[in-house]
Design a protein around this motif. Sequence first.
Motif, short mmCIF file in Angstrom:
data_model
loop_
_atom_site.label_atom_id
_atom_site.label_comp_id
_atom_site.label_asym_id
_atom_site.label_seq_id
_atom_site.Cartn_x
_atom_site.Cartn_y
_atom_site.Cartn_z
N GLY A 180 0.83 -1.21 0.00
CA GLY A 180 0.00 0.00 0.00
C GLY A 180 0.86 1.25 0.00
O GLY A 180 0.58 2.22 -0.72
N GLU A 181 1.92 1.24 0.80
CA GLU A 181 2.84 2.39 0.85
C GLU A 181 3.57 2.57 -0.47
O GLU A 181 3.76 3.69 -0.95
CB GLU A 181 3.88 2.20 1.97
N ILE A 182 4.00 1.46 -1.06
CA ILE A 182 4.72 1.54 -2.34
C ILE A 182 3.80 2.16 -3.39
O ILE A 182 4.19 3.07 -4.13
CB ILE A 182 5.24 0.14 -2.76
N ALA A 183 2.53 1.71 -3.44
CA ALA A 183 1.58 2.26 -4.41
C ALA A 183 1.33 3.74 -4.14
O ALA A 183 1.30 4.56 -5.06
CB ALA A 183 0.27 1.48 -4.35
N THR A 184 1.15 4.08 -2.87
CA THR A 184 0.85 5.46 -2.49
C THR A 184 2.00 6.40 -2.88
O THR A 184 1.79 7.44 -3.51
CB THR A 184 0.61 5.53 -0.97
N GLN A 185 3.20 6.02 -2.50
CA GLN A 185 4.35 6.89 -2.77
C GLN A 185 4.68 6.95 -4.26
O GLN A 185 5.04 8.01 -4.78
CB GLN A 185 5.55 6.43 -1.96
N PRO A 192 0.96 -9.34 -12.75
CA PRO A 192 1.65 -9.68 -11.50
C PRO A 192 2.87 -8.79 -11.21
O PRO A 192 3.60 -8.39 -12.11
CB PRO A 192 2.07 -11.14 -11.73
N LEU A 193 3.06 -8.50 -9.93
CA LEU A 193 4.17 -7.65 -9.51
C LEU A 193 5.50 -8.40 -9.55
O LEU A 193 6.56 -7.78 -9.54
CB LEU A 193 3.93 -7.13 -8.08
N GLY A 194 5.44 -9.74 -9.56
CA GLY A 194 6.68 -10.50 -9.71
C GLY A 194 6.93 -11.54 -8.63
O GLY A 194 7.96 -12.21 -8.65
N PHE A 195 6.02 -11.68 -7.68
CA PHE A 195 6.22 -12.71 -6.65
C PHE A 195 4.88 -13.33 -6.27
O PHE A 195 3.83 -12.73 -6.48
CB PHE A 195 6.91 -12.14 -5.41
N ASP A 196 4.97 -14.55 -5.74
CA ASP A 196 3.82 -15.25 -5.16
C ASP A 196 3.94 -15.20 -3.65
O ASP A 196 5.04 -15.31 -3.12
CB ASP A 196 3.85 -16.73 -5.56
N ALA A 229 -0.18 -14.93 -6.95
CA ALA A 229 0.66 -13.85 -7.49
C ALA A 229 0.13 -12.51 -6.99
O ALA A 229 -1.08 -12.25 -7.07
CB ALA A 229 0.65 -13.90 -9.01
N ALA A 230 1.02 -11.67 -6.49
CA ALA A 230 0.60 -10.33 -6.03
C ALA A 230 0.29 -9.44 -7.22
O ALA A 230 1.02 -9.45 -8.23
CB ALA A 230 1.71 -9.72 -5.18
N VAL A 231 -0.81 -8.71 -7.13
CA VAL A 231 -1.24 -7.74 -8.16
C VAL A 231 -1.85 -6.54 -7.42
O VAL A 231 -2.11 -6.63 -6.21
CB VAL A 231 -2.34 -8.34 -9.09
N TYR A 232 -2.09 -5.46 -8.12
CA TYR A 232 -2.95 -4.41 -7.57
C TYR A 232 -4.30 -4.50 -8.25
O TYR A 232 -4.39 -4.68 -9.48
CB TYR A 232 -2.36 -3.01 -7.81
N ILE A 257 8.96 -6.66 -8.42
CA ILE A 257 9.29 -7.13 -7.07
C ILE A 257 9.36 -8.65 -7.07
O ILE A 257 8.34 -9.32 -7.25
CB ILE A 257 8.21 -6.67 -6.06
N ASP A 258 10.54 -9.22 -6.88
CA ASP A 258 10.61 -10.68 -6.81
C ASP A 258 10.45 -11.15 -5.35
O ASP A 258 10.40 -10.34 -4.43
CB ASP A 258 11.89 -11.24 -7.47
N ALA A 259 10.31 -12.47 -5.16
CA ALA A 259 9.98 -12.99 -3.83
C ALA A 259 11.07 -12.68 -2.81
O ALA A 259 10.78 -12.35 -1.66
CB ALA A 259 9.73 -14.50 -3.91
#
Length: 266
Positions: free
Chosen positions: A22-27, A96-100, A205-208, A232-234
């Motif tokens: 959330g912080e990464i997306a916000t900033q 996907p952001l690059g990690f599960d 997989a992480a996504v927004y 972002i990898d795992a």
Amino acid sequence: GSAVAAPVVVGSKNFTEGVLLGEIATQAGREAGADVRHQRQLGGTRILWRALQDGSIDAYAEYTGTLADELLQMPGADIAAMQAALARDGLAMTAPLGFDNSYALGMRRAHASELGIRTLSDLRAHPTLRLGLSNEFMSRADGWPGLRNAYALPQSPDGLDHDLAYRALANGAIDATDLYGTDAEIPYHDLVVLRDDRAYFPSYAAVYLYRRDLAQRATALRDALHGLEGRIDAATMQRLNARVKLYRETESAVAADWLGLEAPDS
Ligand code: PBE
């Protein structure tokens, strides 16, 4: 941007990685010029999903397996099928952001090897093992009820807060808990992840997820979210989680550092 527009809102689930994403997306959104507010630790998965649908938030980090099994109730759906279902609700997702970050069950390594437990099937032979499972896992479609059925598990688990589970496991109050694959505590406490030998868990997989009306209200945030795809990898995510969970840095400082920005005041 327009001076009268209300800020767009990024939400986050109530666990470390959710807040970090959330912080990464916000900033990243602010850096791109959007007026973004981060509503942290709003609650569990269903609270965030509802908030996104009713417009009280505009985006949050989610996981494909959670979306397919628990939220859209389309087990096994691929990304294109999920995109189509989301679009009907006025929603969209990034690639996907690059990690599960998969669910798994874990135990102290020494304890598991003492009992000869390597797989989830191996748990069947140990009915008195004390399982402490996170509250959300206890009731989710991809959680305990399905896991118990898939493996015919005989234990009766107790529910507990995920952040307390590691301490309970480390001090022997419980024998096994559900892990999140990118948790920093797995290597830190020398835990072993039991092999999912019946392939019960989907991939996570992480996504927004975001509201499609961001295209009118904050293109900069939407573009910033897509700009994080594949970045972002795992190992990176687990290291960022460690900085917050084990070394007590704030999520905002860690997010800013990863993005190469000045640390914000908060
Ligand atoms: N998790 C692990 C996911 C599912 C697996 C807790 C990070 C979540 O839905 O939040």
